[in-house]
Design an enzyme around this catalytic site. Structure first.
Site, PDB file in Angstrom:
ATOM      1  N   LYS A  87      -5.844   2.174  -2.580  1.00 40.17           N
ATOM      2  CA  LYS A  87      -4.952   1.695  -1.689  1.00 40.17           C
ATOM      3  C   LYS A  87      -5.613   1.582  -0.252  1.00 40.17           C
ATOM      4  O   LYS A  87      -5.376   0.528   0.544  1.00 40.17           O
ATOM      5  CB  LYS A  87      -3.844   2.644  -1.431  1.00 40.17           C
ATOM      6  N   SER A 114       0.766  -1.273  -0.076  1.00 36.69           N
ATOM      7  CA  SER A 114      -0.147  -0.061  -0.164  1.00 36.69           C
ATOM      8  C   SER A 114       0.877   1.251  -0.100  1.00 36.69           C
ATOM      9  O   SER A 114       2.267   1.110  -0.393  1.00 36.69           O
ATOM     10  CB  SER A 114      -1.015   0.013   1.253  1.00 36.69           C
ATOM     11  N   TYR A 142      -6.066   7.057  -6.302  1.00 39.91           N
ATOM     12  CA  TYR A 142      -5.105   6.077  -5.842  1.00 39.91           C
ATOM     13  C   TYR A 142      -5.162   5.973  -4.324  1.00 39.91           C
ATOM     14  O   TYR A 142      -5.190   4.465  -3.812  1.00 39.91           O
ATOM     15  CB  TYR A 142      -3.790   7.057  -5.904  1.00 39.91           C
TER      16      TYR A 142
HETATM   17  N1  NAP Z   1       7.450   4.896  -5.832  1.00 35.88           N
HETATM   18  C1  NAP Z   1       6.862   5.491  -4.717  1.00 35.88           C
HETATM   19  O1  NAP Z   1       6.967   6.646  -4.155  1.00 35.88           O
HETATM   20  C2  NAP Z   1       5.676   4.550  -4.007  1.00 35.88           C
HETATM   21  C3  NAP Z   1       5.255   5.115  -2.905  1.00 35.88           C
HETATM   22  C4  NAP Z   1       4.096   4.505  -1.944  1.00 35.88           C
HETATM   23  C5  NAP Z   1       3.650   3.288  -2.531  1.00 35.88           C
HETATM   24  N2  NAP Z   1       4.064   2.913  -3.852  1.00 35.88           N
HETATM   25  C6  NAP Z   1       3.666   1.489  -4.512  1.00 35.88           C
HETATM   26  O2  NAP Z   1       4.561   0.640  -4.574  1.00 35.88           O
HETATM   27  C7  NAP Z   1       4.549  -0.037  -5.819  1.00 35.88           C
HETATM   28  C8  NAP Z   1       5.376   0.024  -6.693  1.00 35.88           C
HETATM   29  O3  NAP Z   1       5.802   1.099  -7.081  1.00 35.88           O
HETATM   30  P1  NAP Z   1       6.910   1.712  -7.921  1.00 35.88           P
HETATM   31  O4  NAP Z   1       7.360   3.122  -7.998  1.00 35.88           O
HETATM   32  O5  NAP Z   1       8.234   0.548  -8.074  1.00 35.88           O
HETATM   33  O6  NAP Z   1       6.325   1.391  -9.619  1.00 35.88           O
HETATM   34  P2  NAP Z   1       6.890   1.268 -10.936  1.00 35.88           P
HETATM   35  O7  NAP Z   1       8.509   1.807 -11.120  1.00 35.88           O
HETATM   36  O8  NAP Z   1       5.855   2.004 -12.021  1.00 35.88           O
HETATM   37  O9  NAP Z   1       6.877  -0.144 -11.247  1.00 35.88           O
HETATM   38  C9  NAP Z   1       5.706  -0.732 -11.331  1.00 35.88           C
HETATM   39  C10 NAP Z   1       6.106  -2.334 -11.934  1.00 35.88           C
HETATM   40  O10 NAP Z   1       4.815  -3.197 -11.988  1.00 35.88           O
HETATM   41  C11 NAP Z   1       4.872  -3.486 -13.425  1.00 35.88           C
HETATM   42  N3  NAP Z   1       3.404  -3.552 -13.622  1.00 35.88           N
HETATM   43  C12 NAP Z   1       2.582  -2.595 -13.780  1.00 35.88           C
HETATM   44  N4  NAP Z   1       1.455  -2.778 -14.185  1.00 35.88           N
HETATM   45  C13 NAP Z   1       1.348  -4.119 -14.284  1.00 35.88           C
HETATM   46  C14 NAP Z   1       0.124  -5.094 -14.514  1.00 35.88           C
HETATM   47  N5  NAP Z   1      -1.026  -4.813 -14.742  1.00 35.88           N
HETATM   48  N6  NAP Z   1       0.644  -6.367 -14.586  1.00 35.88           N
HETATM   49  C15 NAP Z   1       1.802  -6.972 -14.178  1.00 35.88           C
HETATM   50  N7  NAP Z   1       3.019  -6.105 -14.009  1.00 35.88           N
HETATM   51  C16 NAP Z   1       2.549  -4.680 -14.108  1.00 35.88           C
HETATM   52  C17 NAP Z   1       5.698  -2.841 -14.061  1.00 35.88           C
HETATM   53  O11 NAP Z   1       6.303  -3.356 -15.354  1.00 35.88           O
HETATM   54  P3  NAP Z   1       5.477  -3.072 -16.548  1.00 35.88           P
HETATM   55  O12 NAP Z   1       5.037  -1.724 -16.857  1.00 35.88           O
HETATM   56  O13 NAP Z   1       6.571  -3.849 -17.825  1.00 35.88           O
HETATM   57  O14 NAP Z   1       4.285  -4.334 -16.685  1.00 35.88           O
HETATM   58  C18 NAP Z   1       6.914  -2.521 -13.150  1.00 35.88           C
HETATM   59  O15 NAP Z   1       7.528  -3.733 -13.009  1.00 35.88           O
HETATM   60  C19 NAP Z   1       3.096   0.232  -6.331  1.00 35.88           C
HETATM   61  O16 NAP Z   1       2.279  -0.460  -5.506  1.00 35.88           O
HETATM   62  C20 NAP Z   1       2.896   1.585  -5.774  1.00 35.88           C
HETATM   63  O17 NAP Z   1       1.723   2.210  -5.490  1.00 35.88           O
HETATM   64  C21 NAP Z   1       5.063   3.247  -4.570  1.00 35.88           C
END
Ligand code: NAP
Length: 270
Positions: free
Chosen positions: A158, A140, A154
């Site tokens: 979550k 989350s 969003y």
């Molecule tokens: N980054 C932050 O600051 C932050 C903060 C709080 C929470 N989060 C949470 O942490 C998680 C990861 O965030 P992130 O920043 O690492 O995201 P990211 O860099 O956008 O990476 C997302 C990953 O998920 C894959 N993906 C997306 N949609 C998909 C689908 N429908 N089926 C299969 N694979 C899918 C993407 O690869 P492809 O596009 O190639 O499929 C990629 O590997 C998320 O749930 C986000 O809400 C992130």
């Protein structure tokens, strides 16, 4: 501490970002890894990184926002390693824009990734996790603690993860499945990470290289701790823990604080 050697872990959305860091951290503890994402090239890169640790890794290229994608992923883990011990539901996409400006389709897209993208692998995983008394983890966000301006789709997607996690914890108590929920704060992002804007188009988020944010490897360590200690919630960052304490007890005070710092808040979420 639990011993993860030989345990089988699926991390959804592990071709980059936080998911990839979680997969690498689990691999470093000896877990066999099933990587997932929709882009084969990125998945191949992530596989190379796990192979540098050990050889027990497979990739499953599929879209977990689709029912068939969730089923395929669990089948891939069983086919490769004959068991499943850990499912980390990490796939998620963020959204931007005030409710008055949002196309309803934005909610559909965000819920499709964040909610259905967690539910679709979870349902077929539960019978396998019962056999191993394994772990089911939902990634989350601090945005899942209370509604925030410009992030309604969003935040609500979550928040829904909490309800699901709470239900499963009770339903699966007798089967000893561990359910974890990780409230992640603003974290480093990879180049070209996108969010869904109010009109439904994708916007590239600003680079966070020079900002004081958590590293993906730090987030991954905390996820591993949650799994190893079989904890329910893990809330990252001091401000996150303060928010988690204050929001249910003093909602109007928290609202006033957000209103007072609106410009800082909007700048941070760009
Ligand atoms: N980054 C932050 O600051 C932050 C903060 C709080 C929470 N989060 C949470 O942490 C998680 C990861 O965030 P992130 O920043 O690492 O995201 P990211 O860099 O956008 O990476 C997302 C990953 O998920 C894959 N993906 C997306 N949609 C998909 C689908 N429908 N089926 C299969 N694979 C899918 C993407 O690869 P492809 O596009 O190639 O499929 C990629 O590997 C998320 O749930 C986000 O809400 C992130």
């Amino acid at each position: 501490m639990a011993d993860l050697r030989g345990k089988v872990a699926i991390v959804t959305g592990s071709s980059r970002g936080i998911g990839k860091a979680i997969a690498l951290d689990l691999a470093n503890q000896g877990a066999y890894i099933v990587l997932n994402g929709r882009n084969e090239t990125r998945l191949a890169e992530a596989k190379k990184a796990v192979l540098a640790i050990h050889k027990n890794v497979v990739v499953c290229c599929c879209d977990v926002s689709k029912k068939e994608g969730g089923e395929l992923l669990i089948k891939a883990a069983i086919k490769a390693f004959n068991r499943l011990d850990i499912l980390v539901n990490n796939v998620g996409v963020s959204s931007r824009g005030g409710v008055a400006d949002l196309k309803p389709e934005v909610f559909e897209s965000v819920f499709s990734s964040n909610l259905m993208g967690s539910i679709n692998p979870t349902i077929p995983a539960i019978p396998e996790l019962r056999k191993t008394q394994g772990s089911l983890v939902f990634i989350s966000s601090l945005a899942g603690i209370r509604g925030l301006p410009g992030l309604s789709a969003y935040c609500s997607s979550k928040m829904a993860l909490r309800a699901i996690a709470e239900s499963i914890r009770i339903e699966e108590k007798k089967n000893n499945i561990h359910v974890g929920l990780i409230y992640v704060g603003i974290t480093q992002i990879e180049h070209n990470k996108e969010a869904i804007s109010a009109d439904g188009s994708m916007v590239v988020l600003n680079n966070r290289e020079n900002k004081k944010v958590q590293s993906t490897s730090y987030v991954a360590k905390r996820v591993s701790q949650n799994i190893n200690k079989r904890k329910f919630t893990t809330t990252l960052t001091r401000i996150g823990r303060l928010n988690a304490f204050m929001a249910p007890r003093f909602p109007l005070l928290v609202e006033r604080l957000i209103l007072k710092n609106l410009h800082k808040f909007e700048e941070k979420s760009k």
